[in-house]
Design an enzyme around this catalytic site. Structure first.
Site, PDB file in Angstrom:
ATOM      1  N   HIS A  68      -2.726  -8.740   1.522  1.00 26.85           N
ATOM      2  CA  HIS A  68      -1.707  -9.742   1.852  1.00 26.85           C
ATOM      3  C   HIS A  68      -1.313  -9.593   3.316  1.00 26.85           C
ATOM      4  O   HIS A  68      -1.735  -8.666   3.995  1.00 26.85           O
ATOM      5  CB  HIS A  68      -0.485  -9.637   0.926  1.00 26.85           C
TER       6      HIS A  68
ATOM      7  N   SER B 291      -2.361  -3.565   0.012  1.00 25.59           N
ATOM      8  CA  SER B 291      -1.750  -3.698   1.330  1.00 25.59           C
ATOM      9  C   SER B 291      -2.475  -2.800   2.337  1.00 25.59           C
ATOM     10  O   SER B 291      -3.672  -2.919   2.518  1.00 25.59           O
ATOM     11  CB  SER B 291      -0.255  -3.371   1.229  1.00 25.59           C
TER      12      SER B 291
END
Length: 209
Positions: free
Chosen positions: A131, A106
């Site tokens: 993501h 992330s």
């Protein structure tokens, strides 16, 4: 139950350095900071972000030309906290070298790829995950709508940052980040998130510093 982070910090070793003024004791992270090494370890949140930004600014003041080394092992966290670190990395004058050990997921992956071009590394068994941002909101319908619009703008901005640092086109980045996308160190290299997978330290580079 005790906070595991607090437990770990209580076990941080001290190192003793001999100087012409006698002995001086440092905790291990302060000693590594003297060598221009910063750790981004654990969830990215405001407290950690503040400390990392402060260390970056301090090392710039110490020497605005000498490289800073950032070691990353993070599952990600709060987007705004990560963006504060990202912006500071881009703002300061010294180049920031990044290295992933463990994982960079992330926001951790964004900080990894934000290192100076040619100086973004991962150890062979590191894992990288990218993501799109996520979040949950409650309240009046109009407020929920505004939050949704804001997170879409944030998603677009994060995609643009990955485009800038990987050299991939926007559509490829958007497709890749649509769901959790896990990569090995080698796959991250091929995607453009890092510049090299390192197994052993480059001794010749250390000796030339």
């Amino acid at each position: 139950m005790r906070d595991p982070i607090e437990t770990v910090m209580n076990l941080v070793p001290m190192v003793v350095e001999q100087t012409n003024r006698g002995e001086r004791a440092y905790d291990i992270f302060s000693r590594l900071l003297k060598e221009r090494i910063i750790f981004v370890n654990g969830p990215v949140e405001d407290g950690m972000s503040m400390l990392v930004c402060a260390q970056l600014l301090f090392l710039e003041a110490e020497n605005p030309k000498k490289e800073i080394n950032m070691y990353i092992n993070s599952p990600g966290g709060v987007v705004t906290s990560g963006m504060a670190i990202y912006d500071t990395m881009q703002f300061i004058r010294p180049p920031v070298s990044t290295l992933c050990m463990g994982q960079a997921a992330s926001m951790g992956s964004l900080l990894l790829t934000a290192g100076a071009t040619g100086h973004r590394y991962a150890l062979p068994n590191a894992r990288i995950m990218v993501h799109q941002p996520s979040g949950g909101f409650q309240g009046q319908a109009s407020d929920i709508e505004r939050h949704a619009q804001d997170i879409i703008k944030m998603k677009r901005r994060l995609n643009e940052i990955y485009v800038k640092h990987t050299g991939r086109d926007y559509d490829t980045i958007e497709r890749t980040l649509d769901r959790d996308h896990f990569m090995t160190a080698q796959e991250a290299l091929e995607f453009g998130l890092i510049d090299k997978v390192v197994e052993v330290r480059d001794v010749s580079a250390d000796e030339s510093k």
